[in-house]
Motif scaffolding. Structure first.
Motif, PDB file in Angstrom:
ATOM      1  N   GLU A   2       0.842  -1.207   0.000  1.00  0.00           N
ATOM      2  CA  GLU A   2       0.000   0.000   0.000  1.00  0.00           C
ATOM      3  C   GLU A   2       0.876   1.255   0.000  1.00  0.00           C
ATOM      4  O   GLU A   2       0.637   2.206  -0.765  1.00  0.00           O
ATOM      5  N   LYS A  28       1.321   4.091  -2.947  1.00  0.00           N
ATOM      6  CA  LYS A  28       1.121   5.523  -2.689  1.00  0.00           C
ATOM      7  C   LYS A  28       2.334   6.326  -3.156  1.00  0.00           C
ATOM      8  O   LYS A  28       2.195   7.386  -3.778  1.00  0.00           O
ATOM      9  N   THR A  60      -5.100  -8.725  -0.084  1.00  0.00           N
ATOM     10  CA  THR A  60      -5.322  -7.371   0.429  1.00  0.00           C
ATOM     11  C   THR A  60      -4.255  -6.415  -0.116  1.00  0.00           C
ATOM     12  O   THR A  60      -4.536  -5.240  -0.352  1.00  0.00           O
ATOM     13  N   ILE A  68      -5.420  -5.382  -3.624  1.00  0.00           N
ATOM     14  CA  ILE A  68      -6.514  -4.398  -3.553  1.00  0.00           C
ATOM     15  C   ILE A  68      -5.953  -3.019  -3.219  1.00  0.00           C
ATOM     16  O   ILE A  68      -6.298  -2.020  -3.856  1.00  0.00           O
ATOM     17  N   ALA A  69      -5.076  -2.974  -2.223  1.00  0.00           N
ATOM     18  CA  ALA A  69      -4.475  -1.702  -1.809  1.00  0.00           C
ATOM     19  C   ALA A  69      -3.625  -1.097  -2.923  1.00  0.00           C
ATOM     20  O   ALA A  69      -3.646   0.118  -3.152  1.00  0.00           O
ATOM     21  N   LYS A  84      -5.871   0.385  -5.563  1.00  0.00           N
ATOM     22  CA  LYS A  84      -6.610   1.540  -5.021  1.00  0.00           C
ATOM     23  C   LYS A  84      -5.700   2.771  -4.946  1.00  0.00           C
ATOM     24  O   LYS A  84      -6.077   3.871  -5.336  1.00  0.00           O
ATOM     25  N   GLU A  85      -4.493   2.558  -4.421  1.00  0.00           N
ATOM     26  CA  GLU A  85      -3.581   3.688  -4.202  1.00  0.00           C
ATOM     27  C   GLU A  85      -2.875   4.123  -5.489  1.00  0.00           C
ATOM     28  O   GLU A  85      -2.500   5.275  -5.619  1.00  0.00           O
ATOM     29  N   PRO A 141      -3.810   3.195  -9.385  1.00  0.00           N
ATOM     30  CA  PRO A 141      -4.513   2.450 -10.435  1.00  0.00           C
ATOM     31  C   PRO A 141      -3.661   2.213 -11.683  1.00  0.00           C
ATOM     32  O   PRO A 141      -4.025   1.417 -12.544  1.00  0.00           O
TER      33      PRO A 141
END
Length: 281
Positions: A85, A89, A133, A136-137, A140-141, A143
């Motif tokens: 994640e 980011k 997970t 997914i992260a 999301k952070e 794309p």
């Protein structure tokens, strides 16, 4: 010159990327092991990424001890979810490219046909759940990330099924191998090349992609191929998973459909025996 950061430098995939990197001197390669990139400590990770300032991250580092993860859940999720994640980011904020490596263990093994990237995920162990997970992260952070799901990875480097079989077949007269878990192995050198080919492709097309060798086999059949190429005389027997209980449940069927990566990036995927043979040369 673009700077490529490879996490998990001492792992199978990181080691194979290091071998290939000499052919790609148009990039500055930084191979980071756990002392240089701390995936288990996010405060240190932030400082390390800001210091390196990579243009591309190949995130090959992961918590991969499948059975141990059942009792080290927090550590598995820190490395496979929270660190991913954070890296996503970072790459989004700094306009850097990210290729993140995931696993067939995000599936529950109840399918009977090759799994494509859109199949429903349903991990049956902690390791698979932590990797899912993380996926997914990641998306999301950032794309714009590329996630590659792979399976049964082996290499001349690190610990893996092929090297274990080579050792046991030389030490013992008879071994038994699980014959009811179906999938396809991945030679880490092939995957490493595919990652570089994707980076060099004229267009960056984000999303989830599957990559493993061609062929549909059990671990038992894989062991028979290892015996064949190694010229070992050891007797190899097939046994059901129930006869070889492990702390973490494994998916019974996790064969990956590779049509998407072949169509999108024109990636060449060898038959598993061709790749296995390369390791024995």
């Amino acid at each position: 010159m673009k700077k490529i950061l490879v996490t998990g430098a001492n792992g199978q995939l990181g080691s194979e990327l290091a071998v290939l990197s000499v052919n790609y001197s148009n990039y500055e390669w930084i191979f980071a092991d756990r002392t240089q990139i701390a995936l288990d400590d996010l405060d240190i990770l932030e400082k390390q990424l800001n210091k390196i300032q990579p243009d591309v991250i190949f995130n090959c580092g992961a918590y991969t001890a499948v059975d141990k993860a059942e009792t080290e859940k927090e550590l598995a999720f820190t490395i496979n979810h929270l660190a991913v994640e954070f890296i996503a980011k970072y790459t989004q904020k700094n306009d850097a490219k990210l290729i993140h490596i995931s696993t067939d263990y995000v599936f529950d093994g109840t399918s009977s046909i090759a799994l494509n990237e859109d199949e429903k995920t349903n991990p049956v162990n902690v390791y698979g759940a932590s990797k899912r997970t993380g996926e997914i992260a990641c998306l999301k952070e950032n794309p714009n990330s590329i996630i590659i799901r792979t399976s049964w990875v082996y290499s001349k480097f690190g610990n893996n099924f092929v090297k274990t079989m080579q050792r046991l077949m030389q030490e013992r007269n008879t071994i038994n191998v699980v014959n009811d878990q179906i999938g396809s192995p991945t030679y880490a050198a092939d995957l490493a090349q595919a990652m570089i080919d994707i980076l060099e492709f004229p267009e960056w097309i984000p999303g989830i992609y599957n990559y493993s060798s061609e062929g549909e086999i059990s671990w038992y059949e894989f062991a028979l191929s290892i015996k064949e190429f190694g010229g070992y005389s050891c007797n190899v027997g097939g046994i059901p998973s129930a006869s070889y209980p492990t702390p973490a449940k494994r998916p019974e069927f996790s064969l990956l459909d590779k049509k998407k990566i072949k169509a999108t990036y024109n990636v060449d995927i060898p038959y598993y025996k061709e790749s296995l043979k390369k390791m024995f040369v």
